[in-house]
Design a protein around this motif. Sequence first.
Motif, PDB file in Angstrom:
ATOM      1  N   THR A   1       0.826  -1.202   0.000  1.00  0.00           N
ATOM      2  CA  THR A   1       0.000   0.000   0.000  1.00  0.00           C
ATOM      3  C   THR A   1       0.864   1.257   0.000  1.00  0.00           C
ATOM      4  OG1 THR A   1      -1.689   1.245   1.205  1.00  0.00           O
ATOM      5  CG2 THR A   1      -0.163  -0.066   2.526  1.00  0.00           C
ATOM      6  N   ARG A   2       0.414   2.279  -0.718  1.00  0.00           N
ATOM      7  CA  ARG A   2       1.140   3.549  -0.748  1.00  0.00           C
ATOM      8  C   ARG A   2       0.596   4.529   0.285  1.00  0.00           C
ATOM      9  NH1 ARG A   2       1.709   4.571  -7.317  1.00  0.00           N
ATOM     10  NH2 ARG A   2       2.905   2.666  -7.767  1.00  0.00           N
ATOM     11  N   ASN A   3      -0.450   4.125   0.995  1.00  0.00           N
ATOM     12  CA  ASN A   3      -1.002   4.966   2.057  1.00  0.00           C
ATOM     13  C   ASN A   3      -0.086   4.854   3.276  1.00  0.00           C
ATOM     14  OD1 ASN A   3      -2.508   5.638   4.486  1.00  0.00           O
ATOM     15  ND2 ASN A   3      -4.307   5.764   3.175  1.00  0.00           N
ATOM     16  N   PRO A   4       0.611   5.920   3.649  1.00  0.00           N
ATOM     17  CA  PRO A   4       1.591   5.831   4.736  1.00  0.00           C
ATOM     18  C   PRO A   4       0.974   5.410   6.070  1.00  0.00           C
ATOM     19  CG  PRO A   4       1.188   8.124   4.127  1.00  0.00           C
ATOM     20  CD  PRO A   4       0.545   7.282   3.087  1.00  0.00           C
ATOM     21  N   THR A   5      -0.252   5.848   6.329  1.00  0.00           N
ATOM     22  CA  THR A   5      -0.907   5.487   7.591  1.00  0.00           C
ATOM     23  C   THR A   5      -1.204   3.996   7.638  1.00  0.00           C
ATOM     24  OG1 THR A   5      -1.924   7.681   7.748  1.00  0.00           O
ATOM     25  CG2 THR A   5      -2.880   5.918   9.092  1.00  0.00           C
TER      26      THR A   5
ATOM     27  N   ARG B   1       0.620   1.143  10.076  1.00  0.00           N
ATOM     28  CA  ARG B   1      -0.199   0.284  10.928  1.00  0.00           C
ATOM     29  C   ARG B   1       0.097  -1.197  10.652  1.00  0.00           C
ATOM     30  NH1 ARG B   1      -4.741   2.678  10.194  1.00  0.00           N
ATOM     31  NH2 ARG B   1      -5.497   1.404   8.459  1.00  0.00           N
ATOM     32  N   ALA B   2       0.217  -1.537   9.381  1.00  0.00           N
ATOM     33  CA  ALA B   2       0.476  -2.931   9.014  1.00  0.00           C
ATOM     34  C   ALA B   2       1.872  -3.374   9.435  1.00  0.00           C
ATOM     35  CB  ALA B   2       0.310  -3.109   7.504  1.00  0.00           C
ATOM     36  N   VAL B   3       2.855  -2.501   9.243  1.00  0.00           N
ATOM     37  CA  VAL B   3       4.234  -2.834   9.637  1.00  0.00           C
ATOM     38  C   VAL B   3       4.334  -2.982  11.150  1.00  0.00           C
ATOM     39  CG1 VAL B   3       6.598  -1.960   9.751  1.00  0.00           C
ATOM     40  CG2 VAL B   3       5.314  -1.806   7.614  1.00  0.00           C
ATOM     41  N   ASP B   4       3.692  -2.065  11.879  1.00  0.00           N
ATOM     42  CA  ASP B   4       3.706  -2.148  13.347  1.00  0.00           C
ATOM     43  C   ASP B   4       3.050  -3.441  13.825  1.00  0.00           C
ATOM     44  OD1 ASP B   4       4.953   0.281  13.482  1.00  0.00           O
ATOM     45  OD2 ASP B   4       3.162   1.421  14.058  1.00  0.00           O
ATOM     46  N   ASN B   5       1.972  -3.828  13.169  1.00  0.00           N
ATOM     47  CA  ASN B   5       1.281  -5.062  13.541  1.00  0.00           C
ATOM     48  C   ASN B   5       2.182  -6.273  13.293  1.00  0.00           C
ATOM     49  OD1 ASN B   5      -1.099  -6.590  14.363  1.00  0.00           O
ATOM     50  ND2 ASN B   5      -1.259  -7.204  12.222  1.00  0.00           N
TER      51      ASN B   5
END
Length: 332
Positions: free
Chosen positions: A232-236, A240-244
């Motif tokens: 995804t190119r949406n930084p938010t 969130r996905a990387v943190d998860n």
Amino acid sequence: MHVHAGRCLTVEMDTMQGNTLATFADISEIATQFASLTLSQEQAGREWEALGDVARSIVHAGLPRAKELLAAVRSSLACTVPSRGLRLLEASGALTVIIPPIADIITLSQEPGRRHKDVWEHTLAVVDGTPPIPAVRLAALLHDVGKAATLRYVRGKGATFHGHPMVGAKLASAVLADASEPDEHVVWLVEHHLRPAEHSAQWTDSAVRRFVRDCGPWASDLLALSRADLTTRNPTKRKRAVDNADTLVSRMETVIAEDAVPQALRKGFGTWLRDRWGVEPGPTMGAVKRELERRIDEGELPRNEEHITYDTAVGEALAKLGRGGEPTICTC
């Protein structure tokens, strides 16, 4: 083998199979050199021109796939930038002969009025984002092949692909079986590629342990594929996905470390405590076990020994609780 631009390749029907393998070997070499950055765009273009018509003729002939053809894909996947070689294989028509389900996601990406992300471009990005592990990269190439069959448009939600991992796993299994290369590892990765992203704070430690157990030796490969799937190119959304993903890895490491340490007291200690000391299940038993576990963790007592080893310590714990007494039986 080196392909010389402009050479003439003829395809006779009575020797079609032999020429097919030879031509795909040529295609594989060009794609591999291009993907490994040893062949420039201009050089690849010249070489490709000599093979393009022949490759397309082979595709239109609808010849059977073979193990040697899948090797062409594996060669490109092993390179520095695998998507470069895959694009050439796709442009020649070779890729969709070797892996027919790929044609469906390419068509899906090109459909008029598309209201979902470009599945083929996403697939290439995922492949490039994986480590150079053969099974992981092949699984990355195949991970979304089930999307074409599961595409649905839901009002208020847009495009959905429910069940595509399971469908994709069946398609991947069929492709590999046709090439006489059954690969449970690749099929399993395709089937479970979304599972790491399902992790949430609601997962208990038991759920994390179950995930670790289910993954077995393929846990790191699944996590690598899952991370590469975050395009995804949406930084938010990406953060969130990387943190998860990071949280899941941390929790996995914690439970693995905890499980590697033997329990302080062996199973059945409570029954032994009741039979030998007459301590019934309840607050007193819980207090005695916590006291012994504390002393074990602090190194005062040995870990995970026979119950009788803690006999003296039990007496001391009971005395500390204001409850004296002797064991009700002398042996256990």
